[in-house]
Design a protein around this motif. Structure first.
Motif, PDB file in Angstrom:
ATOM      1  N   SER A  53       0.861  -1.177   0.000  1.00 39.88           N
ATOM      2  CA  SER A  53       0.000   0.000   0.000  1.00 39.88           C
ATOM      3  C   SER A  53       0.897   1.226   0.000  1.00 39.88           C
ATOM      4  CB  SER A  53      -0.929   0.015   1.224  1.00 39.88           C
ATOM      5  OG  SER A  53      -1.603   1.267   1.338  1.00 39.88           O
ATOM      6  N   ALA A  54       0.926   1.931  -1.124  1.00 39.03           N
ATOM      7  CA  ALA A  54       1.793   3.106  -1.231  1.00 39.03           C
ATOM      8  C   ALA A  54       1.420   4.162  -0.202  1.00 39.03           C
ATOM      9  CB  ALA A  54       1.702   3.682  -2.644  1.00 39.03           C
ATOM     10  N   GLU A  55       0.141   4.314   0.052  1.00 33.80           N
ATOM     11  CA  GLU A  55      -0.296   5.315   1.023  1.00 33.80           C
ATOM     12  C   GLU A  55       0.256   5.021   2.408  1.00 33.80           C
ATOM     13  OE1 GLU A  55      -4.442   7.316   2.740  1.00 33.80           O
ATOM     14  OE2 GLU A  55      -4.500   5.521   1.483  1.00 33.80           O
ATOM     15  N   ARG A  56       0.163   3.752   2.838  1.00 29.10           N
ATOM     16  CA  ARG A  56       0.656   3.389   4.165  1.00 29.10           C
ATOM     17  C   ARG A  56       2.185   3.414   4.210  1.00 29.10           C
ATOM     18  NH1 ARG A  56      -2.545   5.231   6.867  1.00 29.10           N
ATOM     19  NH2 ARG A  56      -1.291   4.366   8.573  1.00 29.10           N
ATOM     20  N   GLY A 118       3.575   0.803  -8.015  1.00 29.01           N
ATOM     21  CA  GLY A 118       2.620   1.168  -6.975  1.00 29.01           C
ATOM     22  C   GLY A 118       2.815   2.592  -6.484  1.00 29.01           C
ATOM     23  N   LEU A 119       4.066   2.997  -6.310  1.00 26.26           N
ATOM     24  CA  LEU A 119       4.344   4.363  -5.846  1.00 26.26           C
ATOM     25  C   LEU A 119       3.981   5.392  -6.914  1.00 26.26           C
ATOM     26  CD1 LEU A 119       7.788   3.784  -4.063  1.00 26.26           C
ATOM     27  CD2 LEU A 119       5.558   4.134  -2.987  1.00 26.26           C
ATOM     28  N   TYR A 122       0.214   5.879  -7.179  1.00 26.74           N
ATOM     29  CA  TYR A 122      -0.325   6.698  -6.090  1.00 26.74           C
ATOM     30  C   TYR A 122       0.023   8.167  -6.286  1.00 26.74           C
ATOM     31  CZ  TYR A 122      -1.325   8.400  -1.400  1.00 26.74           C
ATOM     32  OH  TYR A 122      -1.829   9.105  -0.332  1.00 26.74           O
ATOM     33  N   LYS A 126      -3.278   9.318  -7.661  1.00 22.74           N
ATOM     34  CA  LYS A 126      -3.881   9.373  -6.320  1.00 22.74           C
ATOM     35  C   LYS A 126      -4.725   8.145  -6.024  1.00 22.74           C
ATOM     36  CE  LYS A 126      -2.018  13.380  -5.784  1.00 22.74           C
ATOM     37  NZ  LYS A 126      -0.791  13.516  -4.949  1.00 22.74           N
ATOM     38  N   ASP A 128      -4.451   4.260  -4.481  1.00 23.27           N
ATOM     39  CA  ASP A 128      -3.623   3.343  -3.709  1.00 23.27           C
ATOM     40  C   ASP A 128      -3.818   1.928  -4.239  1.00 23.27           C
ATOM     41  OD1 ASP A 128      -1.872   2.410  -1.828  1.00 23.27           O
ATOM     42  OD2 ASP A 128      -3.318   2.406  -0.179  1.00 23.27           O
ATOM     43  N   ILE A 130      -3.422  -1.799  -4.312  1.00 24.03           N
ATOM     44  CA  ILE A 130      -3.126  -2.845  -3.333  1.00 24.03           C
ATOM     45  C   ILE A 130      -2.790  -4.135  -4.075  1.00 24.03           C
ATOM     46  CG2 ILE A 130      -3.978  -4.129  -1.341  1.00 24.03           C
ATOM     47  CD1 ILE A 130      -3.729  -1.151  -0.817  1.00 24.03           C
ATOM     48  N   GLN A 185      -5.287  -0.499 -11.195  1.00 30.07           N
ATOM     49  CA  GLN A 185      -5.066  -1.809 -10.569  1.00 30.07           C
ATOM     50  C   GLN A 185      -4.838  -2.881 -11.628  1.00 30.07           C
ATOM     51  OE1 GLN A 185      -5.358  -2.291  -6.996  1.00 30.07           O
ATOM     52  NE2 GLN A 185      -4.513  -4.324  -7.329  1.00 30.07           N
TER      53      GLN A 185
END
Length: 283
Positions: A53-56, A118-119, A122, A126, A128, A130, A185
Protein backbone atom coordinates in the motif's frame (compact mmCIF):
# COMPACT_ATOMS: atom_id res chain seq x y z
CA UNK A 1 17.94 -5.25 -23.33
CA UNK A 2 20.35 -8.04 -24.21
CA UNK A 3 23.21 -5.79 -23.19
CA UNK A 4 21.67 -5.51 -19.74
CA UNK A 5 21.42 -9.29 -19.47
CA UNK A 6 25.02 -9.73 -20.53
CA UNK A 7 26.00 -7.27 -17.81
CA UNK A 8 23.96 -9.33 -15.34
CA UNK A 9 25.68 -12.52 -16.49
CA UNK A 10 29.10 -10.94 -16.03
CA UNK A 11 28.14 -9.64 -12.58
CA UNK A 12 26.96 -13.11 -11.55
CA UNK A 13 30.21 -14.65 -12.78
CA UNK A 14 32.36 -12.11 -10.96
CA UNK A 15 30.34 -12.43 -7.75
CA UNK A 16 29.61 -16.17 -7.44
CA UNK A 17 28.71 -15.86 -3.74
CA UNK A 18 26.03 -13.24 -4.41
CA UNK A 19 22.41 -14.31 -4.05
CA UNK A 20 20.13 -16.18 -1.69
CA UNK A 21 20.25 -19.97 -2.14
CA UNK A 22 16.79 -21.54 -2.34
CA UNK A 23 15.16 -18.12 -2.27
CA UNK A 24 11.69 -19.51 -3.00
CA UNK A 25 11.92 -21.64 0.13
CA UNK A 26 12.02 -18.46 2.24
CA UNK A 27 9.08 -17.03 0.30
CA UNK A 28 7.11 -20.22 0.90
CA UNK A 29 7.90 -20.31 4.62
CA UNK A 30 6.80 -16.68 4.83
CA UNK A 31 3.52 -17.55 3.09
CA UNK A 32 2.91 -20.45 5.48
CA UNK A 33 3.60 -18.29 8.55
CA UNK A 34 1.35 -15.52 7.25
CA UNK A 35 -1.42 -18.04 6.49
CA UNK A 36 -1.30 -19.53 10.00
CA UNK A 37 -1.35 -16.10 11.64
CA UNK A 38 -4.17 -14.93 9.37
CA UNK A 39 -6.25 -17.94 10.47
CA UNK A 40 -5.77 -16.86 14.09
CA UNK A 41 -6.58 -13.22 13.34
CA UNK A 42 -10.26 -13.25 12.34
CA UNK A 43 -10.33 -9.47 11.82
CA UNK A 44 -8.08 -9.63 8.73
CA UNK A 45 -5.94 -6.80 10.11
CA UNK A 46 -2.74 -8.87 10.10
CA UNK A 47 -3.00 -9.68 6.37
CA UNK A 48 -3.76 -6.05 5.56
CA UNK A 49 -0.61 -5.01 7.42
CA UNK A 50 1.47 -7.08 4.98
CA UNK A 51 0.07 -6.14 1.56
CA UNK A 52 1.58 -3.40 -0.57
CA UNK A 53 0.00 0.00 0.00
CA UNK A 54 1.79 3.11 -1.23
CA UNK A 55 -0.30 5.31 1.02
CA UNK A 56 0.66 3.39 4.16
CA UNK A 57 4.31 3.14 3.07
CA UNK A 58 4.52 6.91 2.72
CA UNK A 59 3.11 7.11 6.24
CA UNK A 60 6.03 5.08 7.61
CA UNK A 61 4.97 1.43 7.18
CA UNK A 62 8.06 0.64 5.11
CA UNK A 63 7.97 -3.10 5.84
CA UNK A 64 5.27 -3.38 3.18
CA UNK A 65 7.99 -2.93 0.54
CA UNK A 66 8.98 -6.55 1.23
CA UNK A 67 6.19 -8.28 3.12
CA UNK A 68 3.71 -8.19 0.23
CA UNK A 69 5.41 -11.26 -1.27
CA UNK A 70 4.55 -13.26 1.88
CA UNK A 71 0.78 -12.75 1.64
CA UNK A 72 -0.92 -16.03 0.62
CA UNK A 73 -3.70 -15.78 -1.94
CA UNK A 74 -5.23 -19.22 -1.31
CA UNK A 75 -8.23 -19.28 0.97
CA UNK A 76 -7.82 -22.85 2.25
CA UNK A 77 -4.94 -25.09 3.12
CA UNK A 78 -5.35 -27.43 0.11
CA UNK A 79 -5.15 -24.65 -2.47
CA UNK A 80 -2.31 -23.10 -0.49
CA UNK A 81 -0.32 -26.36 -0.55
CA UNK A 82 -0.82 -26.76 -4.32
CA UNK A 83 0.17 -23.17 -5.12
CA UNK A 84 3.22 -23.23 -2.83
CA UNK A 85 4.41 -26.52 -4.32
CA UNK A 86 4.03 -24.96 -7.77
CA UNK A 87 6.05 -21.89 -6.74
CA UNK A 88 8.78 -24.04 -5.21
CA UNK A 89 9.05 -26.32 -8.25
CA UNK A 90 9.25 -23.44 -10.71
CA UNK A 91 11.56 -21.34 -8.52
CA UNK A 92 14.04 -24.15 -7.86
CA UNK A 93 14.07 -25.05 -11.56
CA UNK A 94 14.90 -21.48 -12.54
CA UNK A 95 17.56 -21.22 -9.83
CA UNK A 96 19.11 -24.43 -11.16
CA UNK A 97 19.02 -23.05 -14.70
CA UNK A 98 20.31 -19.56 -13.92
CA UNK A 99 22.19 -19.98 -10.66
CA UNK A 100 21.29 -18.39 -7.34
CA UNK A 101 22.79 -15.00 -8.22
CA UNK A 102 20.79 -14.41 -11.40
CA UNK A 103 17.57 -15.83 -9.94
CA UNK A 104 17.91 -13.57 -6.91
CA UNK A 105 18.40 -10.57 -9.19
CA UNK A 106 15.39 -11.64 -11.26
CA UNK A 107 13.05 -12.00 -8.28
CA UNK A 108 14.11 -8.79 -6.55
CA UNK A 109 13.88 -6.88 -9.84
CA UNK A 110 10.28 -8.10 -10.10
CA UNK A 111 9.59 -6.78 -6.62
CA UNK A 112 11.24 -3.48 -7.55
CA UNK A 113 9.13 -3.17 -10.71
CA UNK A 114 5.94 -3.62 -8.69
CA UNK A 115 7.03 -1.23 -5.92
CA UNK A 116 7.92 1.51 -8.40
CA UNK A 117 4.61 1.02 -10.22
CA UNK A 118 2.62 1.17 -6.98
CA UNK A 119 4.34 4.36 -5.85
CA UNK A 120 3.97 6.04 -9.26
CA UNK A 121 0.29 5.07 -9.46
CA UNK A 122 -0.32 6.70 -6.09
CA UNK A 123 1.68 9.83 -6.87
CA UNK A 124 0.29 10.33 -10.39
CA UNK A 125 -3.31 9.12 -10.09
CA UNK A 126 -3.88 9.37 -6.32
CA UNK A 127 -4.97 5.72 -6.34
CA UNK A 128 -3.62 3.34 -3.71
CA UNK A 129 -2.97 0.15 -5.68
CA UNK A 130 -3.13 -2.85 -3.33
CA UNK A 131 -1.33 -6.02 -4.38
CA UNK A 132 0.57 -9.05 -3.10
CA UNK A 133 3.25 -11.26 -4.66
CA UNK A 134 0.60 -13.32 -6.47
CA UNK A 135 1.25 -12.00 -9.99
CA UNK A 136 5.01 -11.95 -9.46
CA UNK A 137 4.97 -15.65 -8.60
CA UNK A 138 2.68 -16.44 -11.53
CA UNK A 139 5.04 -14.51 -13.79
CA UNK A 140 7.81 -17.02 -13.00
CA UNK A 141 5.83 -19.57 -14.97
CA UNK A 142 6.38 -17.59 -18.19
CA UNK A 143 10.14 -17.85 -17.65
CA UNK A 144 9.82 -21.56 -16.87
CA UNK A 145 7.80 -22.08 -20.07
CA UNK A 146 10.45 -20.21 -22.07
CA UNK A 147 13.13 -22.66 -20.91
CA UNK A 148 11.01 -25.84 -20.99
CA UNK A 149 8.14 -25.25 -23.47
CA UNK A 150 7.64 -28.93 -24.34
CA UNK A 151 7.93 -30.31 -20.82
CA UNK A 152 4.79 -32.25 -19.85
CA UNK A 153 3.24 -31.73 -16.42
CA UNK A 154 0.13 -33.17 -14.82
CA UNK A 155 -2.66 -30.61 -14.63
CA UNK A 156 -4.77 -31.35 -11.54
CA UNK A 157 -2.32 -34.26 -10.99
CA UNK A 158 -3.77 -36.44 -13.77
CA UNK A 159 -4.09 -34.45 -17.06
CA UNK A 160 -0.79 -34.41 -19.03
CA UNK A 161 -0.23 -31.08 -20.77
CA UNK A 162 2.76 -29.22 -22.16
CA UNK A 163 4.07 -26.27 -20.21
CA UNK A 164 3.72 -23.88 -23.16
CA UNK A 165 -0.06 -24.42 -23.24
CA UNK A 166 -0.30 -23.73 -19.53
CA UNK A 167 1.66 -20.52 -20.14
CA UNK A 168 -0.94 -19.47 -22.71
CA UNK A 169 -3.70 -20.13 -20.16
CA UNK A 170 -1.73 -18.03 -17.67
CA UNK A 171 -1.45 -15.26 -20.28
CA UNK A 172 -5.21 -15.42 -20.95
CA UNK A 173 -5.81 -14.92 -17.24
CA UNK A 174 -3.54 -11.88 -17.26
CA UNK A 175 -5.45 -10.41 -20.23
CA UNK A 176 -8.78 -11.08 -18.48
CA UNK A 177 -7.55 -9.22 -15.40
CA UNK A 178 -6.37 -6.35 -17.60
CA UNK A 179 -9.83 -6.01 -19.16
CA UNK A 180 -12.06 -6.54 -16.14
CA UNK A 181 -10.18 -4.82 -13.29
CA UNK A 182 -10.36 -1.07 -12.76
CA UNK A 183 -7.45 1.16 -13.83
CA UNK A 184 -4.67 1.39 -12.61
CA UNK A 185 -5.07 -1.81 -10.57
CA UNK A 186 -5.35 -3.71 -13.84
CA UNK A 187 -1.80 -2.74 -14.81
CA UNK A 188 -0.20 -5.01 -12.20
CA UNK A 189 -0.17 -8.00 -14.63
CA UNK A 190 1.28 -5.71 -17.32
CA UNK A 191 4.16 -4.76 -15.02
CA UNK A 192 4.87 -8.45 -14.39
CA UNK A 193 4.87 -9.14 -18.14
CA UNK A 194 7.30 -6.27 -18.73
CA UNK A 195 9.54 -7.77 -16.05
CA UNK A 196 9.41 -11.09 -17.91
CA UNK A 197 10.26 -9.47 -21.25
CA UNK A 198 13.30 -7.74 -19.78
CA UNK A 199 14.78 -11.10 -18.79
CA UNK A 200 13.40 -13.38 -21.51
CA UNK A 201 12.20 -11.22 -24.39
CA UNK A 202 15.21 -12.10 -26.55
CA UNK A 203 14.77 -15.84 -26.04
CA UNK A 204 11.03 -15.55 -26.66
CA UNK A 205 11.62 -13.79 -29.96
CA UNK A 206 14.16 -16.42 -31.01
CA UNK A 207 11.62 -19.15 -30.22
CA UNK A 208 8.54 -17.73 -31.96
CA UNK A 209 10.04 -16.26 -35.12
CA UNK A 210 9.91 -18.48 -38.25
CA UNK A 211 12.65 -21.04 -38.80
CA UNK A 212 13.65 -19.36 -42.06
CA UNK A 213 14.34 -16.10 -40.22
CA UNK A 214 16.38 -17.97 -37.61
CA UNK A 215 18.50 -19.56 -40.33
CA UNK A 216 18.90 -16.25 -42.15
CA UNK A 217 20.05 -14.56 -38.94
CA UNK A 218 22.67 -17.28 -38.48
CA UNK A 219 23.83 -17.19 -42.13
CA UNK A 220 27.37 -15.83 -42.45
CA UNK A 221 30.04 -15.67 -45.09
CA UNK A 222 32.34 -18.39 -43.81
CA UNK A 223 35.33 -17.27 -45.84
CA UNK A 224 35.10 -13.70 -44.56
CA UNK A 225 34.44 -14.85 -41.00
CA UNK A 226 37.40 -17.24 -41.06
CA UNK A 227 39.66 -14.46 -42.33
CA UNK A 228 38.37 -12.10 -39.64
CA UNK A 229 38.95 -14.67 -36.90
CA UNK A 230 42.50 -15.31 -38.16
CA UNK A 231 43.24 -11.58 -38.11
CA UNK A 232 41.91 -11.26 -34.58
CA UNK A 233 43.83 -14.29 -33.35
CA UNK A 234 47.06 -12.88 -34.72
CA UNK A 235 46.60 -9.86 -32.46
CA UNK A 236 45.56 -11.83 -29.36
CA UNK A 237 47.61 -14.14 -27.14
CA UNK A 238 44.87 -16.78 -27.14
CA UNK A 239 42.76 -18.81 -29.54
CA UNK A 240 39.36 -18.86 -27.79
CA UNK A 241 37.70 -16.48 -25.35
CA UNK A 242 34.32 -16.76 -23.62
CA UNK A 243 32.06 -13.85 -24.59
CA UNK A 244 30.38 -13.94 -21.15
CA UNK A 245 33.11 -14.33 -18.53
CA UNK A 246 36.16 -13.39 -20.60
CA UNK A 247 38.20 -16.49 -19.70
CA UNK A 248 40.48 -17.82 -22.44
CA UNK A 249 42.09 -21.11 -23.39
CA UNK A 250 45.38 -19.60 -22.17
CA UNK A 251 44.23 -18.33 -18.76
CA UNK A 252 42.09 -21.43 -18.15
CA UNK A 253 43.45 -24.33 -20.23
CA UNK A 254 41.32 -26.82 -18.27
CA UNK A 255 38.10 -25.40 -19.74
CA UNK A 256 36.44 -26.51 -22.97
CA UNK A 257 35.26 -23.81 -25.39
CA UNK A 258 32.47 -24.11 -27.95
CA UNK A 259 30.83 -21.93 -30.60
CA UNK A 260 27.06 -21.40 -30.26
CA UNK A 261 25.02 -22.43 -33.30
CA UNK A 262 22.06 -20.26 -32.25
CA UNK A 263 24.05 -17.02 -32.18
CA UNK A 264 24.42 -14.84 -35.25
CA UNK A 265 28.05 -15.00 -36.39
CA UNK A 266 30.83 -16.73 -34.48
CA UNK A 267 30.65 -16.37 -30.70
CA UNK A 268 32.65 -18.57 -28.38
CA UNK A 269 31.65 -19.60 -24.86
CA UNK A 270 33.21 -21.70 -22.14
CA UNK A 271 31.59 -24.91 -20.94
CA UNK A 272 29.85 -23.06 -18.08
CA UNK A 273 28.10 -20.52 -20.32
CA UNK A 274 27.50 -22.35 -23.61
CA UNK A 275 23.97 -23.22 -22.47
CA UNK A 276 23.22 -20.20 -20.27
CA UNK A 277 24.05 -17.07 -22.25
CA UNK A 278 22.05 -14.42 -24.07
CA UNK A 279 22.12 -15.25 -27.78
CA UNK A 280 23.63 -12.76 -30.22
CA UNK A 281 21.29 -11.80 -33.06
CA UNK A 282 21.50 -9.39 -35.95
CA UNK A 283 20.05 -6.03 -34.96
Amino acid sequence: MKGILRAVDKFCYRHPRFGIPRLMLYVIFGNIAAFVLSMIDTTGLFTYMLVFSAERILHGEVWRLVTFVFVPEAGNIILLAISLYFYYFVGISLEREWGKAKFTIYYFCGMLFLVVFGLLAYLLFKVDVIFTGYYLNLGMFFVFATFYPDLRVLLFFFIPIKVKWLALIDLAFFVYELITVRFPQNLVPVVVLLHYLVFCGGWLFDYVRPQRMRQRARTVNFRQEAARIRREQEKKPYNRRCDVCGRTDVSNPELEFRYCSRCSGYHCFCEEHINSHVHFTEE
